[in-house]
Design a protein around this motif. Structure first.
Motif, PDB file in Angstrom:
ATOM      1  N   TYR A  80       0.825  -1.209   0.000  1.00 14.69           N
ATOM      2  CA  TYR A  80       0.000   0.000   0.000  1.00 14.69           C
ATOM      3  C   TYR A  80       0.857   1.256   0.000  1.00 14.69           C
ATOM      4  O   TYR A  80       2.025   1.248   0.391  1.00 14.69           O
ATOM      5  CB  TYR A  80      -0.927   0.007   1.219  1.00 14.69           C
ATOM      6  N   TYR A  81       0.215   2.370  -0.409  1.00 16.54           N
ATOM      7  CA  TYR A  81       0.868   3.669  -0.437  1.00 16.54           C
ATOM      8  C   TYR A  81      -0.083   4.729   0.108  1.00 16.54           C
ATOM      9  O   TYR A  81      -1.292   4.715  -0.164  1.00 16.54           O
ATOM     10  CB  TYR A  81       1.239   4.063  -1.873  1.00 16.54           C
ATOM     11  N   ASP A  82       0.480   5.644   0.880  1.00 12.12           N
ATOM     12  CA  ASP A  82      -0.225   6.894   1.151  1.00 12.12           C
ATOM     13  C   ASP A  82       0.002   7.809  -0.055  1.00 12.12           C
ATOM     14  O   ASP A  82       1.067   7.775  -0.684  1.00 12.12           O
ATOM     15  CB  ASP A  82       0.329   7.577   2.403  1.00 12.12           C
ATOM     16  N   VAL A  83      -1.021   8.597  -0.364  1.00 14.18           N
ATOM     17  CA  VAL A  83      -0.916   9.514  -1.504  1.00 14.18           C
ATOM     18  C   VAL A  83      -1.184  10.939  -1.016  1.00 14.18           C
ATOM     19  O   VAL A  83      -2.322  11.278  -0.681  1.00 14.18           O
ATOM     20  CB  VAL A  83      -1.892   9.135  -2.629  1.00 14.18           C
ATOM     21  N   GLU A  84      -0.133  11.722  -0.885  1.00  8.13           N
ATOM     22  CA  GLU A  84      -0.275  13.117  -0.445  1.00  8.13           C
ATOM     23  C   GLU A  84      -1.118  13.222   0.827  1.00  8.13           C
ATOM     24  O   GLU A  84      -2.038  14.038   0.923  1.00  8.13           O
ATOM     25  CB  GLU A  84      -0.898  13.958  -1.560  1.00  8.13           C
ATOM     26  N   GLY A  85      -0.844  12.340   1.793  1.00  8.39           N
ATOM     27  CA  GLY A  85      -1.544  12.389   3.069  1.00  8.39           C
ATOM     28  C   GLY A  85      -2.779  11.526   3.149  1.00  8.39           C
ATOM     29  O   GLY A  85      -3.309  11.308   4.239  1.00  8.39           O
ATOM     30  N   ALA A  86      -3.268  11.029   2.020  1.00  3.66           N
ATOM     31  CA  ALA A  86      -4.428  10.128   2.031  1.00  3.66           C
ATOM     32  C   ALA A  86      -3.942   8.714   2.342  1.00  3.66           C
ATOM     33  O   ALA A  86      -3.165   8.129   1.570  1.00  3.66           O
ATOM     34  CB  ALA A  86      -5.147  10.168   0.696  1.00  3.66           C
ATOM     35  N   SER A  87      -4.380   8.174   3.489  1.00  4.94           N
ATOM     36  CA  SER A  87      -3.854   6.905   3.987  1.00  4.94           C
ATOM     37  C   SER A  87      -4.288   5.723   3.122  1.00  4.94           C
ATOM     38  O   SER A  87      -5.473   5.534   2.837  1.00  4.94           O
ATOM     39  CB  SER A  87      -4.323   6.684   5.427  1.00  4.94           C
ATOM     40  N   LYS A  88      -3.305   4.940   2.689  1.00  4.19           N
ATOM     41  CA  LYS A  88      -3.532   3.717   1.910  1.00  4.19           C
ATOM     42  C   LYS A  88      -4.486   3.967   0.741  1.00  4.19           C
ATOM     43  O   LYS A  88      -5.416   3.212   0.496  1.00  4.19           O
ATOM     44  CB  LYS A  88      -4.063   2.600   2.806  1.00  4.19           C
ATOM     45  N   ALA A  89      -4.213   5.038   0.020  1.00  4.86           N
ATOM     46  CA  ALA A  89      -5.083   5.417  -1.096  1.00  4.86           C
ATOM     47  C   ALA A  89      -4.696   4.731  -2.402  1.00  4.86           C
ATOM     48  O   ALA A  89      -5.385   4.883  -3.403  1.00  4.86           O
ATOM     49  CB  ALA A  89      -5.052   6.933  -1.280  1.00  4.86           C
ATOM     50  N   ALA A  90      -3.603   3.979  -2.388  1.00  5.78           N
ATOM     51  CA  ALA A  90      -3.180   3.254  -3.586  1.00  5.78           C
ATOM     52  C   ALA A  90      -2.578   1.925  -3.165  1.00  5.78           C
ATOM     53  O   ALA A  90      -2.121   1.765  -2.031  1.00  5.78           O
ATOM     54  CB  ALA A  90      -2.164   4.072  -4.378  1.00  5.78           C
ATOM     55  N   TRP A  91      -2.599   0.972  -4.076  1.00 11.57           N
ATOM     56  CA  TRP A  91      -2.038  -0.345  -3.755  1.00 11.57           C
ATOM     57  C   TRP A  91      -1.463  -0.988  -5.009  1.00 11.57           C
ATOM     58  O   TRP A  91      -1.744  -0.579  -6.136  1.00 11.57           O
ATOM     59  CB  TRP A  91      -3.088  -1.266  -3.124  1.00 11.57           C
ATOM     60  N   SER A  92      -0.646  -2.020  -4.774  1.00 14.98           N
ATOM     61  CA  SER A  92       0.021  -2.707  -5.874  1.00 14.98           C
ATOM     62  C   SER A  92       0.323  -4.142  -5.456  1.00 14.98           C
ATOM     63  O   SER A  92       0.465  -4.440  -4.262  1.00 14.98           O
ATOM     64  CB  SER A  92       1.326  -1.980  -6.225  1.00 14.98           C
ATOM     65  N   TYR A  93       0.417  -5.024  -6.440  1.00 10.10           N
ATOM     66  CA  TYR A  93       0.860  -6.406  -6.218  1.00 10.10           C
ATOM     67  C   TYR A  93       2.219  -6.566  -6.902  1.00 10.10           C
ATOM     68  O   TYR A  93       2.290  -6.954  -8.074  1.00 10.10           O
ATOM     69  CB  TYR A  93      -0.154  -7.398  -6.792  1.00 10.10           C
ATOM     70  N   PRO A  94       3.323  -6.257  -6.195  1.00 10.41           N
ATOM     71  CA  PRO A  94       4.653  -6.282  -6.833  1.00 10.41           C
ATOM     72  C   PRO A  94       5.032  -7.657  -7.394  1.00 10.41           C
ATOM     73  O   PRO A  94       5.762  -7.742  -8.374  1.00 10.41           O
ATOM     74  CB  PRO A  94       5.593  -5.875  -5.694  1.00 10.41           C
ATOM     75  N   GLN A  95       4.543  -8.718  -6.745  1.00  5.80           N
ATOM     76  CA  GLN A  95       4.813 -10.081  -7.221  1.00  5.80           C
ATOM     77  C   GLN A  95       3.480 -10.796  -7.448  1.00  5.80           C
ATOM     78  O   GLN A  95       3.278 -11.917  -6.980  1.00  5.80           O
ATOM     79  CB  GLN A  95       5.677 -10.843  -6.211  1.00  5.80           C
ATOM     80  N   ALA A  96       2.588 -10.159  -8.165  1.00  6.70           N
ATOM     81  CA  ALA A  96       1.263 -10.746  -8.415  1.00  6.70           C
ATOM     82  C   ALA A  96       1.403 -12.157  -8.978  1.00  6.70           C
ATOM     83  O   ALA A  96       2.306 -12.442  -9.773  1.00  6.70           O
ATOM     84  CB  ALA A  96       0.480  -9.874  -9.394  1.00  6.70           C
ATOM     85  N   TRP A  97       0.505 -13.027  -8.553  1.00  6.49           N
ATOM     86  CA  TRP A  97       0.577 -14.416  -8.990  1.00  6.49           C
ATOM     87  C   TRP A  97       0.387 -14.525 -10.496  1.00  6.49           C
ATOM     88  O   TRP A  97      -0.181 -13.651 -11.139  1.00  6.49           O
ATOM     89  CB  TRP A  97      -0.460 -15.238  -8.230  1.00  6.49           C
TER      90      TRP A  97
END
Length: 290
Positions: A218-235
């Motif tokens: 997860y990522y915070d985006v300019e103060g917005a908590s967990k506003a973005a996500w990613s699967y770096p090693q998606a199945w």
């Protein structure tokens, strides 16, 4: 997800409707043969193995696999005094599961007061998923919960224009997002990192686990908590979105072809913990296999 979870047809908040002249019961349980050999491992031993597993779909729950008692190894189950009552299936007995040096209380259960219409579960026992070491279909480990045969993910390329903003700042702008359609969910839109201002993303500690996609960061985006996500090693099954980023439309301004997106009711995800005995490295290895 799937038949009875999220907004599936048997959930209590299904997005569709059964076209019947009379309203159906609020709660509908559905049982069916799995038609796959399933095995349970605990304490270094195979404690259950069956080609006659029944899968129970219950509103707001993941599917649960029920094994015939005759297909459970001798001496594994010790019945406890604890008895509870299931709102649809009646009295429920609980067991300690033991094998080798391992023993876990309340790790299996059996519905002993079944109504006549639910006799398909008679003399069957279910094992707590995270209380066991692992579950397998044939020789492949199944993660998270019993595989839902009605859960599906489709990923489609599109040329639609997706823009993500926080205030006046453009975080992402792309004309080549990937649309991920997952059973029980509204579409999710994934963006290549080449189309993202990554200086707006702050990595967050901790990950969640999806039984269908792998470990999620997860990522915070300019103060917005967990506003973005990613699967770096998606199945491998969802490899096209590997390391791409998706954005939460209730925390950021996300537009698709100029129209604002909104988080649909019932789309919040209950985070799934990693199975007992499964570490993050093993989850990521699954993503790179195949």
């Amino acid at each position: 997800m799937g038949l009875a979870w999220q907004q599936g047809p048997l959930s209590e908040r299904g997005v569709g409707h059964f076209l019947t002249p009379e309203a159906l019961p609020t709660r509908l349980l559905y049982a069916e043969p799995l038609r796959r050999r399933m095995r349970v491992r605990f304490g270094g031993s195979w404690i259950a193995e069956s080609e006659d597993v029944v899968l129970l779909h219950e509103p707001a729950r993941y599917p649960v696999a029920y094994f015939p008692l005759s297909d459970v190894a001798d001496g594994v189950l010790e019945r406890l005094e604890k008895v509870t009552r299931h709102q649809d299936l009646g009295e429920t007995a609980w067991f300690t599961v033991s094998a080798g040096e391992a023993s876990t209380p309340r790790a299996a259960w059996q519905h002993t007061g079944l109504p006549a219409h639910a006799q398909v579960l008679q003399d069957r026992v279910a094992f707590a998923w995270r209380g066991m070491d692992a579950f397998y279909e044939e020789d492949e480990r199944i993660f998270g919960h019993a595989a839902d045969m009605y859960h599906r993910i489709d990923i489609r390329r599109t040329s639609r224009h997706l823009v993500v903003r926080t205030g006046d700042r453009v975080v992402a702008d792309t004309r080549s997002p990937l649309a991920l359609f997952e059973s029980g969910f509204a579409p999710r839109w994934y963006v290549s990192r080449a189309d993202i201002d990554e200086s707006a993303l702050t990595p967050v500690e901790g990950q969640t686990f999806c039984p269908y996609k792998g470990l999620c960061s997860y990522y915070d985006v300019e103060g917005a908590s967990k506003a973005a996500w990613s699967y770096p090693q998606a199945w491998q099954e969802v490899a096209p979105v590997r390391d791409m980023v998706s954005f939460e439309p209730d925390l950021l301004t996300v537009t698709l072809d100029g129209a604002p997106l909104a988080l649909e009711p019932g789309q919040q995800v209950i985070s799934h913990g990693i199975d007992r005995g499964l570490d993050a490295d093993e989850v990521e290895r699954v993503g790179t296999e195949g």
